[in-house]
Design an enzyme around this catalytic site. Structure first.
Site, PDB file in Angstrom:
ATOM      1  N   ARG A 226     -20.541 -36.761  76.693  1.00  0.00           N
ATOM      2  CA  ARG A 226     -19.930 -36.252  77.920  1.00  0.00           C
ATOM      3  C   ARG A 226     -19.998 -37.329  79.005  1.00  0.00           C
ATOM      4  NH1 ARG A 226     -17.714 -33.041  75.297  1.00  0.00           N
ATOM      5  NH2 ARG A 226     -17.906 -30.773  75.352  1.00  0.00           N
ATOM      6  N   HIS A 274     -10.928 -38.913  75.387  1.00  0.00           N
ATOM      7  CA  HIS A 274     -11.665 -37.723  74.930  1.00  0.00           C
ATOM      8  C   HIS A 274     -11.019 -37.139  73.662  1.00  0.00           C
ATOM      9  CE1 HIS A 274     -14.395 -34.157  76.246  1.00  0.00           C
ATOM     10  NE2 HIS A 274     -14.313 -34.250  74.908  1.00  0.00           N
TER      11      HIS A 274
HETATM   12  P1  NAP Z   1     -26.183 -30.144  68.698  1.00  0.00           P
HETATM   13  O1  NAP Z   1     -26.053 -29.838  67.231  1.00  0.00           O
HETATM   14  O2  NAP Z   1     -26.552 -29.069  69.623  1.00  0.00           O
HETATM   15  O3  NAP Z   1     -27.227 -31.352  68.806  1.00  0.00           O
HETATM   16  C1  NAP Z   1     -27.736 -31.776  70.022  1.00  0.00           C
HETATM   17  C2  NAP Z   1     -28.844 -32.783  69.774  1.00  0.00           C
HETATM   18  O4  NAP Z   1     -29.280 -33.295  71.045  1.00  0.00           O
HETATM   19  C3  NAP Z   1     -30.068 -32.156  69.103  1.00  0.00           C
HETATM   20  O5  NAP Z   1     -30.629 -33.050  68.186  1.00  0.00           O
HETATM   21  C4  NAP Z   1     -31.011 -31.936  70.285  1.00  0.00           C
HETATM   22  O6  NAP Z   1     -32.380 -31.972  69.944  1.00  0.00           O
HETATM   23  C5  NAP Z   1     -30.690 -33.149  71.134  1.00  0.00           C
HETATM   24  N1  NAP Z   1     -31.102 -32.930  72.519  1.00  0.00           N
HETATM   25  C6  NAP Z   1     -30.687 -31.971  73.385  1.00  0.00           C
HETATM   26  N2  NAP Z   1     -31.330 -32.084  74.551  1.00  0.00           N
HETATM   27  C7  NAP Z   1     -32.159 -33.141  74.428  1.00  0.00           C
HETATM   28  C8  NAP Z   1     -33.102 -33.742  75.282  1.00  0.00           C
HETATM   29  N3  NAP Z   1     -33.321 -33.284  76.527  1.00  0.00           N
HETATM   30  N4  NAP Z   1     -33.793 -34.802  74.830  1.00  0.00           N
HETATM   31  C9  NAP Z   1     -33.601 -35.269  73.563  1.00  0.00           C
HETATM   32  N5  NAP Z   1     -32.722 -34.748  72.695  1.00  0.00           N
HETATM   33  C10 NAP Z   1     -32.013 -33.683  73.131  1.00  0.00           C
HETATM   34  O7  NAP Z   1     -24.814 -30.783  69.243  1.00  0.00           O
HETATM   35  P2  NAP Z   1     -23.664 -31.515  68.426  1.00  0.00           P
HETATM   36  O8  NAP Z   1     -22.824 -30.526  67.722  1.00  0.00           O
HETATM   37  O9  NAP Z   1     -24.275 -32.606  67.645  1.00  0.00           O
HETATM   38  O10 NAP Z   1     -22.790 -32.103  69.631  1.00  0.00           O
HETATM   39  C11 NAP Z   1     -23.341 -32.977  70.607  1.00  0.00           C
HETATM   40  C12 NAP Z   1     -22.386 -33.146  71.772  1.00  0.00           C
HETATM   41  O11 NAP Z   1     -21.266 -33.960  71.383  1.00  0.00           O
HETATM   42  C13 NAP Z   1     -21.700 -31.878  72.277  1.00  0.00           C
HETATM   43  O12 NAP Z   1     -22.563 -31.144  73.133  1.00  0.00           O
HETATM   44  C14 NAP Z   1     -20.496 -32.406  73.010  1.00  0.00           C
HETATM   45  O13 NAP Z   1     -20.811 -32.626  74.372  1.00  0.00           O
HETATM   46  C15 NAP Z   1     -20.217 -33.755  72.325  1.00  0.00           C
HETATM   47  N6  NAP Z   1     -18.933 -33.760  71.606  1.00  0.00           N
HETATM   48  C16 NAP Z   1     -17.971 -34.637  72.011  1.00  0.00           C
HETATM   49  C17 NAP Z   1     -16.760 -34.690  71.320  1.00  0.00           C
HETATM   50  C18 NAP Z   1     -15.701 -35.671  71.713  1.00  0.00           C
HETATM   51  O14 NAP Z   1     -14.573 -35.584  71.240  1.00  0.00           O
HETATM   52  N7  NAP Z   1     -16.002 -36.656  72.540  1.00  0.00           N
HETATM   53  C19 NAP Z   1     -16.523 -33.844  70.224  1.00  0.00           C
HETATM   54  C20 NAP Z   1     -17.525 -32.957  69.859  1.00  0.00           C
HETATM   55  C21 NAP Z   1     -18.741 -32.924  70.555  1.00  0.00           C
HETATM   56  P3  NAP Z   1     -33.038 -30.844  68.985  1.00  0.00           P
HETATM   57  O15 NAP Z   1     -32.443 -31.124  67.614  1.00  0.00           O
HETATM   58  O16 NAP Z   1     -34.467 -31.133  69.053  1.00  0.00           O
HETATM   59  O17 NAP Z   1     -32.621 -29.511  69.537  1.00  0.00           O
HETATM   60  C1  GLV Z   2     -15.421 -31.874  72.530  1.00  0.00           C
HETATM   61  O1  GLV Z   2     -15.618 -32.527  73.492  1.00  0.00           O
HETATM   62  C2  GLV Z   2     -16.303 -30.872  72.041  1.00  0.00           C
HETATM   63  O2  GLV Z   2     -17.269 -30.503  72.734  1.00  0.00           O
HETATM   64  O3  GLV Z   2     -16.053 -30.386  70.912  1.00  0.00           O
END
Ligand code: NAP
Ligand code: GLV
Length: 311
Positions: A226, A274
């Site tokens: 983000r 994005h």
């Molecule tokens: P997720 O499965 O919820 O994983 C989040 C990870 O971040 C987990 O390992 C979590 O730790 C860690 N985390 C959260 N808060 C933290 C902190 N304060 N300190 C250290 N680690 C922390 O999320 P995801 O599905 O992988 O997605 C991650 C992010 O990618 C989304 O929230 C979104 O903003 C972004 N995204 C972007 C796009 C794009 O097109 N640019 C597309 C999809 C997603 P724990 O495992 O210990 O809970």
């Molecule tokens: C994209 O930014 C997502 O959160 O899936």
């Protein structure tokens, strides 16, 4: 009972048609063309107008049309009684894996600098240090659905991968760190740093001058999470001083990135709009229909988030 699609800027009609393929009798409405707000029990939402969801008193579940939920939870009027579910989908994961792989390999093979050599008509095959994949240290902030999968793929290609999460993990082939002490440890060894954290009060602004100062000199930054993770004013000084070699940014504090923003023209910033990974309605609509059925039966809805934690 009706299902609302409230996603200005997305192809709402496409989402509606995909829902109806799996549930032909579903009563689907598209914001702002709604009937009785009291009939809306489920919403598919992406960046809804602030305050809009609060106008549906019987809302049970809000399905984020992305993996992130910051666009929902950042609304001070977000209905606290609603369950929030997010996208966890093989296509969303593979899309991010492809994006991360593309830009890690660009960094590893010095492609941004080679692009500049081409623009300058320079043929220099010795300008860059020879570094093998197993000497290339990569740090991933966030070891969730996306970070872990990207890490496993990079490990399989022979890269030296470490990851950082809030809670402790053990993942074969990945050196895992957690908590704030772990952050310094991962930064110190990351020639390529990838941010895949959710945006929460704890992670807002984490990519800042102090963090850059803890990376090896000349590190590459990839932010596909983000825009709010990056302190934008700290980036160009870090690039211009050589502290960072290159930044690849898919997300920004203001999207679309304003036309006069300095990131557009900086020679060592790669901007993508994005689109690192985009939710595919052909895959996700079916999951949402199943989630609605779970809720209607009184069962747990899959992929719900902890609203208090913020992800
Ligand atoms: P997720 O499965 O919820 O994983 C989040 C990870 O971040 C987990 O390992 C979590 O730790 C860690 N985390 C959260 N808060 C933290 C902190 N304060 N300190 C250290 N680690 C922390 O999320 P995801 O599905 O992988 O997605 C991650 C992010 O990618 C989304 O929230 C979104 O903003 C972004 N995204 C972007 C796009 C794009 O097109 N640019 C597309 C999809 C997603 P724990 O495992 O210990 O809970
Ligand atoms: C994209 O930014 C997502 O959160 O899936």
């Amino acid at each position: 009972m009706s299902v609302l699609i409230i996603a200005p800027g997305l192809k709402s009609e496409w989402w509606a048609s995909q829902l109806l393929q799996h549930a032909p009798d579903m009563d689907v409405c598209i914001w702002p063309d709604i009937g009785d707000p009291k009939s809306v029990e489920f919403a598919l939402a992406w960046k809804p107008p602030v305050g809009a969801l609060a106008t549906f008193p019987n809302l049970k579940v809000v399905f984020s049309l992305g993996a992130g939920v910051d666009h929902l939870l950042g609304d001070p009027d977000f209905p606290q009684h609603a369950v929030v579910s997010r996208v966890v989908d093989p296509y969303l994961t593979s899309g991010m894996r492809e994006y991360v792989l593309l830009h890690v390999l660009r960094a590893h093979k010095n492609q941004p600098a080679l692009d500049q050599q081409q623009r300058d008509h320079v043929w220099d095959d010795r300008a860059h240090e020879l570094r093998q994949a197993d000497e290339q240290t990569i740090g991933i902030l966030g070891l969730g659905e996306l970070g872990r999968n990207c890490g496993e793929t990079l490990t399989a290609l022979g890269f030296d991968v470490a990851g950082w999460s809030r809670t402790a993990k053990e993942i074969p082939g990945i050196t895992c760190f957690d908590d704030r002490g772990g952050l310094d440890a991962i930064l110190g060894r990351s020639h390529i740093l990838i941010c895949l954290l959710p945006l929460t009060p704890e992670t807002e602004g984490i990519l800042n001058a102090e963090l850059f100062s803890k990376l090896p000199k000349g590190a590459h930054l990839i932010n596909a999470a983000r825009g709010g993770h990056l302190v934008e004013d700290d980036l160009i000084p870090a690039l211009d001083s050589g502290r960072l070699a290159h930044a690849t940014l898919d997300v920004f504090r203001t999207e679309p990135l304003p036309g006069d923003h300095p990131f557009w023209d900086h020679p060592r910033i790669t901007v993508t709009p994005h689109n690192a990974s985009i939710t595919d309605p052909r895959s996700v609509a079916r999951q949402i229909v199943q989630g609605i059925a779970c809720s209607a039966r009184g069962d747990d809805v899959p992929n719900t988030v902890d609203v208090a934690r913020g992800y």
